[in-house]
Design a protein around this motif. Structure first.
Motif, mmCIF file in Angstrom:
data_model
loop_
_atom_site.group_PDB
_atom_site.id
_atom_site.type_symbol
_atom_site.label_atom_id
_atom_site.label_comp_id
_atom_site.label_asym_id
_atom_site.label_seq_id
_atom_site.Cartn_x
_atom_site.Cartn_y
_atom_site.Cartn_z
ATOM 1 N N ASP A 170 0.826 -1.204 0.000
ATOM 2 C CA ASP A 170 0.000 0.000 0.000
ATOM 3 C C ASP A 170 0.869 1.267 0.000
ATOM 4 O O ASP A 170 0.644 2.203 -0.790
ATOM 5 C CB ASP A 170 -0.908 -0.019 1.231
ATOM 6 C CG ASP A 170 -1.964 1.075 1.215
ATOM 7 O OD1 ASP A 170 -2.058 1.817 0.215
ATOM 8 O OD2 ASP A 170 -2.703 1.189 2.214
ATOM 9 N N THR A 174 0.910 3.721 -3.184
ATOM 10 C CA THR A 174 0.426 5.069 -2.887
ATOM 11 C C THR A 174 1.488 6.109 -3.238
ATOM 12 O O THR A 174 1.187 7.155 -3.837
ATOM 13 C CB THR A 174 0.037 5.190 -1.403
ATOM 14 O OG1 THR A 174 -1.032 4.281 -1.124
ATOM 15 C CG2 THR A 174 -0.404 6.604 -1.059
ATOM 16 N N ASP A 178 0.982 9.049 -5.995
ATOM 17 C CA ASP A 178 1.151 10.437 -5.570
ATOM 18 C C ASP A 178 2.276 11.142 -6.329
ATOM 19 O O ASP A 178 2.267 12.363 -6.488
ATOM 20 C CB ASP A 178 1.443 10.500 -4.069
ATOM 21 C CG ASP A 178 0.218 10.172 -3.222
ATOM 22 O OD1 ASP A 178 -0.909 10.157 -3.771
ATOM 23 O OD2 ASP A 178 0.388 9.910 -2.016
ATOM 24 N N PHE A 209 -7.180 -1.278 -4.352
ATOM 25 C CA PHE A 209 -6.328 -0.100 -4.537
ATOM 26 C C PHE A 209 -6.765 0.684 -5.767
ATOM 27 O O PHE A 209 -6.801 1.924 -5.746
ATOM 28 C CB PHE A 209 -4.859 -0.504 -4.660
ATOM 29 C CG PHE A 209 -3.924 0.674 -4.658
ATOM 30 C CD1 PHE A 209 -3.418 1.171 -3.469
ATOM 31 C CD2 PHE A 209 -3.563 1.305 -5.848
ATOM 32 C CE1 PHE A 209 -2.577 2.281 -3.463
ATOM 33 C CE2 PHE A 209 -2.735 2.407 -5.852
ATOM 34 C CZ PHE A 209 -2.230 2.897 -4.649
ATOM 35 N N ARG A 213 -7.980 4.613 -5.622
ATOM 36 C CA ARG A 213 -7.239 5.684 -6.283
ATOM 37 C C ARG A 213 -7.746 6.006 -7.683
ATOM 38 O O ARG A 213 -7.103 6.725 -8.446
ATOM 39 C CB ARG A 213 -5.747 5.325 -6.336
ATOM 40 C CG ARG A 213 -5.079 5.191 -4.971
ATOM 41 C CD ARG A 213 -5.346 6.381 -4.045
ATOM 42 N NE ARG A 213 -4.864 7.626 -4.601
ATOM 43 C CZ ARG A 213 -3.729 8.225 -4.250
ATOM 44 N NH1 ARG A 213 -2.963 7.672 -3.311
ATOM 45 N NH2 ARG A 213 -3.362 9.360 -4.806
#
Length: 434
Positions: A170, A174, A178, A209, A213
């Protein structure tokens, strides 16, 4: 009998129509499960580096160390060919291409390791390492220094490390999103799989996920590492690895054989744990049959005999590694693991010799098959063999063993022609699909 002559039949047209209706679901299921070879390039190897040891300079450092070893222990084409037993006509072409590869692209697939190569650390330490790995990968793809494939190996789905593996995945994903999004060459590896439900859990993680996102469904795939006996043969006698591919729901990208964990699980003593042990051959044969036609690729394992010490010791290790890579290639395992920079010269030497020594023959057979002038008509190949010949040349092109010019000169075929013969959809076709 003339072309316009009547012929007699006994079956009504409705019989064929009824059979077509009955088999339509089977046709659809076969097309779903067995899409064939994917259009993307497969790396010839994977390099594992512990998460606490990897840096932005890792790939270039491996290339530099490999070149230094080559310069020290086999400084020219003749000496390198002599060590490996290459025929004289391949000495120059192979040596020159290996040197160029080590300068241009020494590593094709880099895996930042959070599993065996990293071990157990305090959560705060692994959290920081996962975030750092995301920054390294994002920066490498952004500035063009990344190898074609790059990603992480997380901890497995066994109960005692499951939460840690999920958290690391994760944090890593992530951080990538980002930083600008998931790169095209991203690869994730799930190790020590022993049950299809663990694969299904990984597939769910990927899907969750994507939802969290706003990513397209199916964007995240992963490799399944085969290193437990339960992943090959289940308690009911079925081949578990086939069930694992199904459990991945289309997300499985490849199966990687884990030499030492699997051998140890079979009770093989440390001295005899190797890629060419009978238990390894059995496991890989099952993997091969399970993956055939599914679009899931295969990778062989590694050797822990590294080139070091005196020149004689380095040469012995090189010969050993070269022979193992050649053996894998002959058995249709076109990828493996490399554990040391000194493995790179012999990895590429074995791969390049494999494709160069058979290029003219494969090209001539394809020329005959397609009706191009000058083809070798001494062998009457069928479509399945034409696919294999085309894939052989495509792999040689992808890794740099062959050039498009020489393949076209010997076969009369372009890259697009080879893709069509191999049954590969082009990447443009894949990207424009539903």
């Amino acid at each position: 009998m003339g072309e316009d002559a009547d012929v007699a039949t006994s079956l009504a047209d409705s019989v064929s129509e009824e059979i077509a209706d009955r088999l339509a679901p089977v046709d659809a299921e076969l097309a779903r499960r067995y899409p064939g070879e994917p259009p993307t390039r497969q790396p010839v190897h994977t390099v594992y580096v512990p998460a606490d040891a990897v840096s932005s300079g890792t790939v270039s450092a491996w290339g530099e160390q490999a070149r230094e070893m080559l310069d020290e222990h086999a400084p020219d084409a003749v000496s390198f060919a002599s060590v490996l037993g290459l025929p004289s006509h391949l000495a120059g072409p192979v040596h020159d291409r290996v040197r160029a590869k080590l300068e241009r692209e020494p590593v094709e697939d880099l895996r930042i390791d959070f599993e065996d190569g990293y071990g157990r650390r305090p959560d705060s330490e692994e959290d920081a390492a996962a975030a750092r790995a995301a920054r390294l990968v994002a920066d490498a793809f952004e500035d063009g220094s990344a190898p074609p494939c790059m990603g992480i190996r997380m901890k497995c789905m066994e109960a005692d490390v499951r939460d840690r593996g999920i958290r690391t995945l994760d944090i890593f994903l992530t951080g990538l999103v980002d930083a600008g999004g998931l790169p095209g060459g991203l690869v994730l590896t799930l190790p020590k799989v022993s049950h299809p439900e663990q694969v299904a859990a990984m597939a769910r993680l990927c899907g969750e996920f994507e939802t969290a996102r706003g990513l397209p469904e199916g964007r995240i795939g992963f490799e399944i590492q085969i290193e437990t006996t339960q992943s090959i043969l289940g308690p009911d006698g079925r081949a578990t690895v086939a069930l694992m591919i199904d459990a991945a729901g289309g997300r499985a990208t490849s199966l990687h054989y884990g030499t030492f964990d699997y051998s140890a699980a079979c009770g093989v003593s440390a001295e005899y744990q190797a890629m060419d042990h009978p238990v390894a051959d059995h496991a890989k044969a099952v993997m091969q049959a399970a993956a055939a036609g599914t679009g899931v690729r295969l990778s062989d394992g590694s050797t822990n005999i590294v080139p070091s010490g005196r020149r004689e010791q380095v040469h012995d290790a090189w010969r050993h590694h070269h022979a193992l890579v050649r053996r894998s290639l002959a058995r249709a395992y076109y990828q493996g693991w490399d554990m040391h920079p000194g493995h790179l010269p012999t990895r590429y030497a074995a791969v390049y010799a494999f494709y160069r020594e058979g290029m003219e023959r494969a090209a001539a057979r394809l020329a005959a098959y397609t009706g191009n002038a000058g083809g070798d008509a001494a062998v009457m190949d069928e479509p399945a063999t034409a696919r294999a010949l085309s894939n052989y040349l495509l792999r040689g092109l992808d890794c740099g063993a062959l050039s498009s010019g020489e393949v076209a000169r010997h076969s009369g075929l372009t890259r697009a022609d080879l893709d069509a013969l191999a049954g590969r959809a082009t990447e443009a076709q894949v990207n424009s699909g539903p």
